[in-house]
Design a protein around this motif. Structure first.
Motif, PDB file in Angstrom:
ATOM      1  N   ARG A 190       3.871  45.793  61.500  1.00  0.00           N
ATOM      2  CA  ARG A 190       3.251  46.047  62.683  1.00  0.00           C
ATOM      3  C   ARG A 190       2.267  45.204  63.730  1.00  0.00           C
ATOM      4  N   VAL A 191       1.974  44.262  63.079  1.00  0.00           N
ATOM      5  CA  VAL A 191       0.886  42.771  63.021  1.00  0.00           C
ATOM      6  C   VAL A 191       1.707  42.209  63.396  1.00  0.00           C
ATOM      7  N   GLY A 192       3.087  41.381  63.217  1.00  0.00           N
ATOM      8  CA  GLY A 192       3.281  40.344  63.504  1.00  0.00           C
ATOM      9  C   GLY A 192       3.222  39.058  62.735  1.00  0.00           C
ATOM     10  N   SER A 193       2.878  38.582  61.320  1.00  0.00           N
ATOM     11  CA  SER A 193       1.912  38.446  60.816  1.00  0.00           C
ATOM     12  C   SER A 193       1.859  38.254  59.569  1.00  0.00           C
ATOM     13  N   ARG A 194       2.835  37.606  58.401  1.00  0.00           N
ATOM     14  CA  ARG A 194       2.604  37.192  56.841  1.00  0.00           C
ATOM     15  C   ARG A 194       1.099  36.802  56.806  1.00  0.00           C
ATOM     16  N   GLU A 195       0.410  36.858  57.146  1.00  0.00           N
ATOM     17  CA  GLU A 195      -0.958  36.069  56.398  1.00  0.00           C
ATOM     18  C   GLU A 195      -1.705  37.188  56.988  1.00  0.00           C
ATOM     19  N   THR A 196      -1.799  38.411  58.022  1.00  0.00           N
ATOM     20  CA  THR A 196      -2.667  38.919  58.964  1.00  0.00           C
ATOM     21  C   THR A 196      -2.082  40.168  57.340  1.00  0.00           C
TER      22      THR A 196
ATOM     23  N   ASP B 212      -3.993  40.066  54.564  1.00  0.00           N
ATOM     24  CA  ASP B 212      -5.380  40.116  54.321  1.00  0.00           C
ATOM     25  C   ASP B 212      -5.480  42.234  54.529  1.00  0.00           C
ATOM     26  N   LEU B 213      -4.696  42.045  55.456  1.00  0.00           N
ATOM     27  CA  LEU B 213      -5.102  43.331  55.148  1.00  0.00           C
ATOM     28  C   LEU B 213      -4.751  44.668  54.296  1.00  0.00           C
TER      29      LEU B 213
ATOM     30  N   LEU C 187      -2.960  52.401  55.474  1.00  0.00           N
ATOM     31  CA  LEU C 187      -3.018  51.491  56.479  1.00  0.00           C
ATOM     32  C   LEU C 187      -2.518  51.247  57.533  1.00  0.00           C
ATOM     33  N   ARG C 188      -1.965  52.653  58.430  1.00  0.00           N
ATOM     34  CA  ARG C 188      -2.255  52.723  60.059  1.00  0.00           C
ATOM     35  C   ARG C 188      -3.237  52.910  60.212  1.00  0.00           C
ATOM     36  N   ASN C 189      -4.433  52.496  59.882  1.00  0.00           N
ATOM     37  CA  ASN C 189      -5.851  53.007  60.746  1.00  0.00           C
ATOM     38  C   ASN C 189      -6.229  51.664  60.571  1.00  0.00           C
ATOM     39  N   ALA C 190      -5.545  51.170  59.467  1.00  0.00           N
ATOM     40  CA  ALA C 190      -6.548  49.534  59.257  1.00  0.00           C
ATOM     41  C   ALA C 190      -6.149  48.766  60.286  1.00  0.00           C
TER      42      ALA C 190
ATOM     43  N   ASP D 209      -7.796  49.834  63.668  1.00  0.00           N
ATOM     44  CA  ASP D 209      -8.822  48.392  64.033  1.00  0.00           C
ATOM     45  C   ASP D 209      -8.455  47.206  63.982  1.00  0.00           C
ATOM     46  N   HIS D 210      -7.281  46.510  63.147  1.00  0.00           N
ATOM     47  CA  HIS D 210      -6.944  45.354  63.387  1.00  0.00           C
ATOM     48  C   HIS D 210      -7.225  44.888  64.954  1.00  0.00           C
ATOM     49  N   TYR D 211      -6.003  45.905  65.449  1.00  0.00           N
ATOM     50  CA  TYR D 211      -6.084  45.623  67.131  1.00  0.00           C
ATOM     51  C   TYR D 211      -7.088  46.285  68.365  1.00  0.00           C
ATOM     52  N   ARG D 212      -7.898  47.601  67.074  1.00  0.00           N
ATOM     53  CA  ARG D 212      -9.129  47.890  68.593  1.00  0.00           C
ATOM     54  C   ARG D 212      -9.910  45.791  68.663  1.00  0.00           C
TER      55      ARG D 212
END
Length: 84
Positions: free
Chosen positions: A19-25, A28-29, A58-61, A64-67
């Motif tokens: 969903r975020v396209g980054s292992r590092e992100t 962190d999430l 996790l879905r809410n995280a 929030d990340h994209y917001r």
């Protein structure tokens, strides 16, 4: 229970990474979500699946990340416009 969540760590990480396209992100999430889960596990209703509950967290995280990301982008665009 927390043990159930730990057992599903890899699946949770894959869920976030897709969903975020980054292992590092994603890592962190997930770490932040585990921290929140420690304080909120007692809010689980009887019979509610800890895994389903954690996926909602996790879905809410992700939302929030994209917001936060959109807010930062808008702030940078505004600053750039002022500097022009």
């Amino acid at each position: 229970s927390l043990d159930t969540l730990v057992e599903n760590h890899r699946a949770f990480l894959r869920f976030l990474e897709r969903r975020v396209g980054s292992r590092e992100t994603a890592e962190d999430l997930l770490q932040d979500a585990f921290g929140r889960a420690l304080t909120k596990l007692e809010t689980l209703r009887d019979g509610e699946s800890a895994v389903a509950w954690f996926y909602r967290l996790l879905r809410n995280a992700v939302i929030d990340h994209y917001r936060r990301q959109a807010t930062r982008t808008a702030a940078l665009a505004s600053l750039a416009a002022e500097l022009d």
